[in-house]
Design an enzyme around this catalytic site. Structure first.
Site, PDB file in Angstrom:
ATOM      1  N   LYS A 163       0.839  -1.200   0.000  1.00  0.00           N
ATOM      2  CA  LYS A 163       0.000   0.000   0.000  1.00  0.00           C
ATOM      3  C   LYS A 163       0.873   1.248   0.000  1.00  0.00           C
ATOM      4  O   LYS A 163       1.911   1.296   0.681  1.00  0.00           O
ATOM      5  CB  LYS A 163      -0.921  -0.021   1.218  1.00  0.00           C
ATOM      6  CG  LYS A 163      -1.994   1.067   1.225  1.00  0.00           C
ATOM      7  CD  LYS A 163      -2.945   0.869   2.415  1.00  0.00           C
ATOM      8  CE  LYS A 163      -4.021   1.933   2.477  1.00  0.00           C
ATOM      9  NZ  LYS A 163      -4.956   1.734   3.612  1.00  0.00           N
ATOM     10  N   SER A 180      -9.774   1.770   2.782  1.00  0.00           N
ATOM     11  CA  SER A 180      -8.896   2.540   1.919  1.00  0.00           C
ATOM     12  C   SER A 180      -7.841   1.712   1.193  1.00  0.00           C
ATOM     13  O   SER A 180      -7.179   2.214   0.285  1.00  0.00           O
ATOM     14  CB  SER A 180      -8.192   3.620   2.746  1.00  0.00           C
ATOM     15  OG  SER A 180      -7.363   3.029   3.746  1.00  0.00           O
ATOM     16  N   SER A 224     -10.136  -0.672   6.942  1.00  0.00           N
ATOM     17  CA  SER A 224      -9.554  -0.455   5.610  1.00  0.00           C
ATOM     18  C   SER A 224      -8.844  -1.654   5.008  1.00  0.00           C
ATOM     19  O   SER A 224      -8.458  -1.616   3.840  1.00  0.00           O
ATOM     20  CB  SER A 224      -8.589   0.735   5.650  1.00  0.00           C
ATOM     21  OG  SER A 224      -9.300   1.944   5.774  1.00  0.00           O
TER      22      SER A 224
END
EC number: 6.3.5.7
Length: 488
Positions: free
Chosen positions: A76, A151, A175
């Site tokens: 990420k 996210s 997330s």
């Protein structure tokens, strides 16, 4: 894309070279990435160079290549990586390259992993859809007109689309788990403090946690064992190493006591989602678990408390992005204060600015007691609810999300509706507990996730429960029908 465990075995046995594995992953990315948008950065040259070094070490007889040797992994883009941009999906950090690796990235490299790129995300991890990235929307591989969740949108989409067998995400209020549920993969939010946050760009420091995402429980457990453990560079690290996980034999949950919080499987949960989760609970009972209804009465206040605490911490953490030391700087500013204002106004997206303003408001002198202090008191009530539940139960079972993935653009103008989608995951972050989302079926062709919540530092126990469920179901084996051109 084969599983991480199998790729590692084939590489160590010399049946596949690391270069072959890397080239296969890059080929898949080239095929589907134009449609999915899972990556901000694809590190093709880096991963091939890394693969060549791994191949050379294996040919030289190195027997300590690691449990992730030869395995491509997506990271990420709020996790620092030396030699690759770390943008947090924000204009304000476009072009920023960290001079160091996050602890979790150091551990990936030490375990032999090949970092194939930086995954797209909601800007600064603030969002639940993958739509707030400055680098474009990420799409759900199961339906390209729908969101993958957020996210950790790119991490989930990359795994689901077969671009990487494993990914790292971060989880502040769901997330990792919510996008895992929306894309039909497995995602673990570890106990707060089990995994180092050193080198992870902070959103809400008392809530953030790094975790693994993969197609099955075994792969997720393998990655968790690599990244978890003590780190003196992180003041919030618990200094604990998880016990070794061993999967095998006949799956059984005999003697396991499971609670089902009535507040999280009642009104507000989509009927189709509820039906799939109830079917999964029945399967857990067939495996030998004792299942009872329980209560988490403070859950109804958790969402409100979270969106006070999280935005307050975000407004403080994001104050460092001012255009002076690194990142984007606005041009033609008349003075220092104007430069700050223009840089942040132009560099941050709408959702990030909304949360910074809310956080500044709740921390202001006239509102601190009415909002922030009261939210922390509610957080204590949430923790106590879980403590009481875990006096009787080994783990709790809930839906991961109250509904399946929505269409892109559907909730952009209604952020409160989007926030409500985190009702099942947010209480876990407030209490710092471990939770894993596992696929448990489909509603109208869209994946549904079941969430297993554990006691503090019982991450391995909920993974064992998830593994037992996975062994008697096939939901995790389903794949989206992406064509070679990336369409459906």
């Amino acid at each position: 894309m084969l599983s991480a465990a199998r790729l590692n075995r084939l590489f160590l046995a010399g049946e596949l070279s690391a270069v072959e594995i890397a080239e296969s992953a890059l080929s898949r990315i080239a095929q589907v990435e134009p449609a999915v948008g899972a990556f901000i950065t694809v590190a093709a040259d880096h991963v091939i160079e890394r693969a060549k070094k791994l191949d050379a070490r294996r040919k030289a007889g190195d027997t300590e290549l690691g449990p992730l040797a030869g395995v491509p992994i997506a990271v990420k883009d709020n996790i620092c990586t030396s030699g690759m941009e770390t943008t947090c999906a924000s204009r304000i950090l476009k072009g920023y390259v960290s001079p160091f690796d996050a602890t979790v990235v150091e551990r990936l490299r030490a375990a032999g992993a090949m970092i194939i790129g930086k995954a797209n995300m909601d800007e600064f991890a603030m969002g639940s859809s993958g739509e707030s990235s400055a680098f474009g929307v990420t799409r759900n591989p199961w339906d390209l007109e729908r969101v993958p969740g957020g996210s950790s949108s790119g991490s989930a989409a990359a795994v689901a689309a077969g671009e990487a067998p494993l990914a790292l995400g971060t989880d502040t209020g769901g997330s990792i788990r919510q996008p895992a549920a929306f894309t039909g993969i497995v995602g673990l939010k570890p106990t707060y403090g089990y995994v180092s946050r050193y080198g992870v760009v902070a959103f809400a420091s008392s809530l953030d946690q790094v975790g693994p995402m993969g197609r099955d429980v075994e792969d997720v457990a393998r990655l968790f064992e690599v990244i978890a453990g003590p780190d003196r560079r992180d003041a919030t690290n618990a200094g604990r190493t998880p016990p070794a996980l061993k999967f095998g034999g006949e799956p059984s949950l005999s003697g396991v006591r499971l609670g089902v919080p009535k507040e999280l499987l009642g009104p507000g949960i989509d009927p189709g989602v509820k039906a799939r989760v109830e079917e999964a609970i029945a399967q857990l009972e067939e495996l030998g678990a004792t299942v009872e209804e329980c209560s988490l009465p403070s859950t109804e206040y958790a969402l409100s408390a979270y969106y006070v605490i999280a935005v307050a911490e975000a407004s403080s953490n994001l104050a460092r992005f001012d255009g002076v030391r690194y990142g984007y700087r606005a041009a033609q500013a008349g003075g220092l204060h104007e430069m700050y204002s223009k840089t942040r106004g132009e560099g941050f997206g709408t959702e990030v600015k909304r949360r910074i303003m809310l956080g500044t408001y709740v921390l202001s002198a006239g509102h601190y007691d009415a909002y922030y202090r009261r939210a922390q008191q509610v957080r204590t009530l949430v923790v106590r609810d879980f403590e009481r539940a875990f006096e009787r139960y080994d783990a709790l079972v809930t839906p991961t999300t109250p509904f399946t993935a929505w269409k892109i653009g559907e909730k952009v103008d209604d952020p409160v509706s989007m926030y409500l989608g985190d009702i099942c995951t947010i209480p876990v972050n407030l209490a710092g507990l471990p939770a894993v989302s596992v696929p448990c079926g489909f509603v109208d062709g869209l994946p549904v996730g079941m969430q297993l919540i554990g006691k503090p530092f019982a991450d391995t126990q909920i993974l064992q429960i998830a593994w037992a469920y996975q062994k008697v179901t096939k939901h995790h084996e389903a794949r989206p029908a992406l064509t070679e051109e990336g369409g459906r």
